[in-house]
Design a protein around this motif. Structure first.
Motif, PDB file in Angstrom:
ATOM      1  N   ALA A 169     -50.770   8.500 -55.998  1.00  0.00           N
ATOM      2  CA  ALA A 169     -49.369   8.441 -55.585  1.00  0.00           C
ATOM      3  C   ALA A 169     -48.793   9.850 -55.456  1.00  0.00           C
ATOM      4  N   THR A 170     -48.023  10.065 -54.402  1.00  0.00           N
ATOM      5  CA  THR A 170     -47.342  11.344 -54.189  1.00  0.00           C
ATOM      6  C   THR A 170     -45.890  11.068 -53.818  1.00  0.00           C
ATOM      7  N   LEU A 171     -45.055  12.095 -53.914  1.00  0.00           N
ATOM      8  CA  LEU A 171     -43.656  11.954 -53.521  1.00  0.00           C
ATOM      9  C   LEU A 171     -43.548  11.688 -52.021  1.00  0.00           C
ATOM     10  N   GLU A 172     -44.398  12.364 -51.224  1.00  0.00           N
ATOM     11  CA  GLU A 172     -44.377  12.169 -49.777  1.00  0.00           C
ATOM     12  C   GLU A 172     -44.763  10.738 -49.410  1.00  0.00           C
ATOM     13  N   GLY A 173     -45.846  10.232 -50.028  1.00  0.00           N
ATOM     14  CA  GLY A 173     -46.264   8.867 -49.761  1.00  0.00           C
ATOM     15  C   GLY A 173     -45.204   7.858 -50.161  1.00  0.00           C
ATOM     16  N   THR A 174     -44.541   8.113 -51.281  1.00  0.00           N
ATOM     17  CA  THR A 174     -43.496   7.209 -51.754  1.00  0.00           C
ATOM     18  C   THR A 174     -42.303   7.224 -50.815  1.00  0.00           C
ATOM     19  N   PHE A 175     -41.939   8.410 -50.328  1.00  0.00           N
ATOM     20  CA  PHE A 175     -40.862   8.504 -49.340  1.00  0.00           C
ATOM     21  C   PHE A 175     -41.194   7.678 -48.102  1.00  0.00           C
ATOM     22  N   HIS A 176     -42.406   7.835 -47.584  1.00  0.00           N
ATOM     23  CA  HIS A 176     -42.788   7.090 -46.387  1.00  0.00           C
ATOM     24  C   HIS A 176     -42.755   5.581 -46.638  1.00  0.00           C
ATOM     25  N   ALA A 177     -43.234   5.149 -47.802  1.00  0.00           N
ATOM     26  CA  ALA A 177     -43.243   3.718 -48.110  1.00  0.00           C
ATOM     27  C   ALA A 177     -41.826   3.152 -48.168  1.00  0.00           C
ATOM     28  N   VAL A 178     -40.923   3.870 -48.822  1.00  0.00           N
ATOM     29  CA  VAL A 178     -39.538   3.401 -48.937  1.00  0.00           C
ATOM     30  C   VAL A 178     -38.864   3.367 -47.566  1.00  0.00           C
ATOM     31  N   MET A 179     -39.123   4.370 -46.735  1.00  0.00           N
ATOM     32  CA  MET A 179     -38.526   4.406 -45.403  1.00  0.00           C
ATOM     33  C   MET A 179     -39.084   3.315 -44.491  1.00  0.00           C
ATOM     34  N   ILE A 180     -40.366   2.999 -44.635  1.00  0.00           N
ATOM     35  CA  ILE A 180     -40.951   1.895 -43.861  1.00  0.00           C
ATOM     36  C   ILE A 180     -40.261   0.589 -44.216  1.00  0.00           C
ATOM     37  N   ALA A 181     -40.107   0.338 -45.514  1.00  0.00           N
ATOM     38  CA  ALA A 181     -39.435  -0.887 -45.953  1.00  0.00           C
ATOM     39  C   ALA A 181     -37.987  -0.908 -45.476  1.00  0.00           C
ATOM     40  N   ALA A 182     -37.322   0.238 -45.494  1.00  0.00           N
ATOM     41  CA  ALA A 182     -35.938   0.317 -45.015  1.00  0.00           C
ATOM     42  C   ALA A 182     -35.865   0.005 -43.532  1.00  0.00           C
ATOM     43  N   GLY A 183     -36.824   0.506 -42.762  1.00  0.00           N
ATOM     44  CA  GLY A 183     -36.842   0.235 -41.330  1.00  0.00           C
ATOM     45  C   GLY A 183     -37.067  -1.226 -41.020  1.00  0.00           C
ATOM     46  N   LEU A 184     -37.939  -1.868 -41.757  1.00  0.00           N
ATOM     47  CA  LEU A 184     -38.228  -3.286 -41.519  1.00  0.00           C
ATOM     48  C   LEU A 184     -37.073  -4.183 -41.939  1.00  0.00           C
ATOM     49  N   SER A 185     -36.309  -3.736 -42.936  1.00  0.00           N
ATOM     50  CA  SER A 185     -35.223  -4.569 -43.462  1.00  0.00           C
ATOM     51  C   SER A 185     -33.846  -4.158 -42.958  1.00  0.00           C
ATOM     52  N   ARG A 186     -33.803  -3.152 -42.050  1.00  0.00           N
ATOM     53  CA  ARG A 186     -32.536  -2.643 -41.522  1.00  0.00           C
ATOM     54  C   ARG A 186     -31.642  -2.113 -42.632  1.00  0.00           C
ATOM     55  N   ASN A 187     -32.249  -1.488 -43.619  1.00  0.00           N
ATOM     56  CA  ASN A 187     -31.495  -0.944 -44.743  1.00  0.00           C
ATOM     57  C   ASN A 187     -30.722   0.294 -44.311  1.00  0.00           C
ATOM     58  N   PRO A 188     -29.437   0.440 -44.710  1.00  0.00           N
ATOM     59  CA  PRO A 188     -28.657   1.627 -44.347  1.00  0.00           C
ATOM     60  C   PRO A 188     -29.259   2.933 -44.851  1.00  0.00           C
ATOM     61  N   LEU A 189     -30.183   2.860 -45.823  1.00  0.00           N
ATOM     62  CA  LEU A 189     -30.837   4.070 -46.320  1.00  0.00           C
ATOM     63  C   LEU A 189     -31.527   4.814 -45.189  1.00  0.00           C
ATOM     64  N   LEU A 190     -32.088   4.083 -44.247  1.00  0.00           N
ATOM     65  CA  LEU A 190     -32.789   4.717 -43.128  1.00  0.00           C
ATOM     66  C   LEU A 190     -31.831   5.571 -42.303  1.00  0.00           C
ATOM     67  N   GLN A 191     -30.636   5.063 -42.061  1.00  0.00           N
ATOM     68  CA  GLN A 191     -29.664   5.815 -41.285  1.00  0.00           C
ATOM     69  C   GLN A 191     -29.200   7.045 -42.055  1.00  0.00           C
ATOM     70  N   MET A 192     -28.999   6.911 -43.353  1.00  0.00           N
ATOM     71  CA  MET A 192     -28.513   8.022 -44.154  1.00  0.00           C
ATOM     72  C   MET A 192     -29.484   9.202 -44.128  1.00  0.00           C
ATOM     73  N   LEU A 193     -30.783   8.914 -44.170  1.00  0.00           N
ATOM     74  CA  LEU A 193     -31.771   9.979 -44.292  1.00  0.00           C
ATOM     75  C   LEU A 193     -32.362  10.422 -42.957  1.00  0.00           C
ATOM     76  N   THR A 194     -32.207   9.627 -41.909  1.00  0.00           N
ATOM     77  CA  THR A 194     -32.825   9.987 -40.635  1.00  0.00           C
ATOM     78  C   THR A 194     -31.848  10.057 -39.476  1.00  0.00           C
ATOM     79  N   GLY A 195     -30.657   9.532 -39.646  1.00  0.00           N
ATOM     80  CA  GLY A 195     -29.691   9.536 -38.563  1.00  0.00           C
ATOM     81  C   GLY A 195     -29.917   8.453 -37.537  1.00  0.00           C
ATOM     82  N   ILE A 196     -30.854   7.530 -37.791  1.00  0.00           N
ATOM     83  CA  ILE A 196     -31.150   6.452 -36.850  1.00  0.00           C
ATOM     84  C   ILE A 196     -30.302   5.229 -37.191  1.00  0.00           C
ATOM     85  N   SER A 197     -29.672   4.642 -36.187  1.00  0.00           N
ATOM     86  CA  SER A 197     -28.835   3.464 -36.412  1.00  0.00           C
ATOM     87  C   SER A 197     -29.668   2.304 -36.919  1.00  0.00           C
TER      88      SER A 197
END
Length: 205
Positions: free
Chosen positions: A170-198
């Motif tokens: 486990a790494t911080l980078e891998g964990t970031f990617h995993a959380v962002m993937i889940a955010a993208g699939l679930s339309r979580n606002p976290l994705l917009q906060m960290l990437t600027g994508i609606s």
């Protein structure tokens, strides 16, 4: 953290761009990532100012050097280089190429969710992250979301966090990617906060 820098970083960013633009070396993944970070920094530090010409021309040159005519980016087109290039295109206000949408769909896989490249037999979390991010931006749904999440879960060891691929530490980078993937699939606002994508409700339909 809502904290302003003690000194304006923009002169350093501009100096980096001027030096990088003057180097005559072959385009590669590291240089592509550096240019994407440079333009992202400039946009964050000066959102209302025009992009300096040396930055725009340098970024456009690296995109041109890495693009594949048939779709995707990279010396061997892959989702990681392509995702970084697509993010750079968005920062530059460039339109999305139709062949890149085809490339993205060709990377989809019923077992892995998203392959590293259309002709590849493997993947890793960073590749899936960039693929899902682009799908969110294009308002398209992944064909195999269950396979994506199955692969993400397989990358989590018992001590928590996520590795870059199944069985990796486990790494911080891998964990970031995993959380962002889940955010993208679930339309979580976290994705917009960290990437600027609606991530509005009509994004993944």
């Amino acid at each position: 953290l809502a904290a302003a820098p003690l000194r304006d970083p923009r002169p350093h960013v501009l100096n980096w761009a001027a030096q990088a633009a003057g180097r005559k070396k072959a385009a590669n993944s590291e240089t592509l990532r550096d240019w994407q970070r440079c333009i992202q920094l400039q946009r964050l530090l000066a959102p209302d100012e025009p992009l300096p010409e040396i930055m725009r021309s340098g970024a456009e040159a690296i995109l041109h050097g890495m693009e594949a005519v048939a779709g995707g980016f990279g010396s061997h087109p892959n989702l990681i280089d392509s995702g970084i290039a697509w993010a750079l295109q968005r920062l530059l206000g460039q339109p999305h190429r139709p062949q890149d949408r085809i490339f993205l769909h060709d990377c989809e896989d019923a077992t892995l969710g998203l392959r590293l490249s259309p002709d590849g037999a493997s993947t890793r979390l960073e590749a899936i992250f960039w693929g899902i991010l682009q799908m969110v931006h294009l308002h398209i749904a992944p064909q195999y979301p269950e396979a994506v999440m199955a692969y993400v879960r397989a990358c989590q060891p018992v001590n928590g966090g996520f590795g870059r691929r199944a069985g990796a530490i486990a790494t911080l980078e891998g964990t970031f990617h995993a959380v962002m993937i889940a955010a993208g699939l679930s339309r979580n606002p976290l994705l917009q906060m960290l990437t600027g994508i609606s991530t509005s409700e009509d994004v993944l339909h």
